[in-house]
Design a protein around this motif. Structure first.
Motif, PDB file in Angstrom:
ATOM      1  N   ALA A 189       0.822  -1.217   0.000  1.00  0.00           N
ATOM      2  CA  ALA A 189       0.000   0.000   0.000  1.00  0.00           C
ATOM      3  C   ALA A 189       0.854   1.264   0.000  1.00  0.00           C
ATOM      4  N   GLY A 190       2.020   1.198   0.648  1.00  0.00           N
ATOM      5  CA  GLY A 190       2.901   2.355   0.701  1.00  0.00           C
ATOM      6  C   GLY A 190       2.678   3.188   1.943  1.00  0.00           C
ATOM      7  N   PRO A 191       3.672   3.967   2.356  1.00  0.00           N
ATOM      8  CA  PRO A 191       3.579   4.742   3.595  1.00  0.00           C
ATOM      9  C   PRO A 191       2.492   5.805   3.576  1.00  0.00           C
ATOM     10  N   GLU A 192       2.101   6.237   2.393  1.00  0.00           N
ATOM     11  CA  GLU A 192       1.059   7.263   2.303  1.00  0.00           C
ATOM     12  C   GLU A 192      -0.326   6.724   2.656  1.00  0.00           C
ATOM     13  N   LYS A 193      -0.460   5.400   2.782  1.00  0.00           N
ATOM     14  CA  LYS A 193      -1.755   4.789   3.091  1.00  0.00           C
ATOM     15  C   LYS A 193      -1.798   4.144   4.476  1.00  0.00           C
ATOM     16  N   ILE A 194      -0.823   4.439   5.320  1.00  0.00           N
ATOM     17  CA  ILE A 194      -0.737   3.791   6.626  1.00  0.00           C
ATOM     18  C   ILE A 194      -0.749   4.845   7.733  1.00  0.00           C
ATOM     19  N   LEU A 195      -1.534   4.585   8.799  1.00  0.00           N
ATOM     20  CA  LEU A 195      -1.593   5.461   9.958  1.00  0.00           C
ATOM     21  C   LEU A 195      -1.283   4.651  11.211  1.00  0.00           C
TER      22      LEU A 195
END
Length: 236
Positions: A189-195
């Motif tokens: 998913a990539g870091p931009e999609k992880i919280l």
């Protein structure tokens, strides 16, 4: 800034976990702000509102609603309009509904769309809340951000990550996910999609932070997952 996207406070059977105890965990872990929501067993959005007034620089209020409640829509509107909460916490297993049951959930998603709020949801590989069901809601409401906790563990991790990669408003959050699941999310998913989230007090913020830092040693990507993504989605 580090933002924890999932903590529970308040009363449940055999426990009364107050916000001050949570703040101690936050300080120990170096967390700046945390999402707070009511214990699901004894919903008390009023207590969450009181905590946000007492600790406005540390807490981000989220509503908990039993969608079967006759007055559920009125309660959620009150949480958004009067309490200025940032979103709605949902758990299909706890309240016994399928996460893609539009006849039950559409009114709540409509309110999230009206007030520009996000939905954060329990999402494991169980019958009621498999990732596909929450993805269906995200696709139906493309202007409502949907954040899936637990990354579909244990059986649907890769599929959850692929859904997050493909659906613009569908995100993943780390609480309750083991290290290989976090690594898969980071790679697919990539870091931009992880919280980042800890699920405190059930999860340890210190431990959950250590897991994510073990997965990723890129400072820019860590900043995104630990706080920047949350700041952007919640308009902080």
């Amino acid at each position: 800034m580090i933002v924890d996207m999932l903590t529970h406070i308040g009363m449940r059977k055999g426990e009364n976990y107050q916000v001050e105890s949570l703040l101690e965990l936050m300080d120990e872990a170096g967390i700046d702000k945390c999402m707070i929501c009511s214990q699901l067993e004894t919903i008390d959005n009023g207590y969450i509102f009181d905590c946000t007034k007492r600790y406005p620089d540390r807490t981000l209020g989220f509503a908990v609603i039993n969608p079967w409640d006759i007055e559920g829509e009125d309660e959620l509107e009150r949480c958004f309009r009067d309490y200025h909460f940032h979103g709605l916490k949902m758990n299909a297993i706890r309240f016994g509904y399928s996460a893609d049951r539009h006849s039950v959930l559409d009114p709540y998603f409509e309110l999230c769309r009206k007030y520009k709020k996000c939905v954060v949801a329990h999402g494991q590989s169980d019958m009621f809340s498999i990732p596909d069901k929450w993805a269906e809601m995200a696709k139906t409401y493309p202007d409502v951000t949907v954040v899936l906790f637990h990354i579909g563990v244990p059986m649907m991790v890769e599929h959850s990550c692929q859904l997050a990669k493909e659906i613009p408003n569908f995100y993943l959050s780390t609480s309750g996910a083991y290290v290989p699941a976090m690594k898969t999310a980071y790679e697919i998913a990539g870091p931009e999609k992880i919280l980042f989230s800890s699920d405190a007090p059930f999860g340890s913020p210190v431990q959950e932070l250590a897991k994510l830092k073990y997965v990723c040693n890129n400072p820019l990507h860590l900043d995104m997952m630990l706080g920047e993504n949350a700041k952007r989605l919640l308009r902080l």
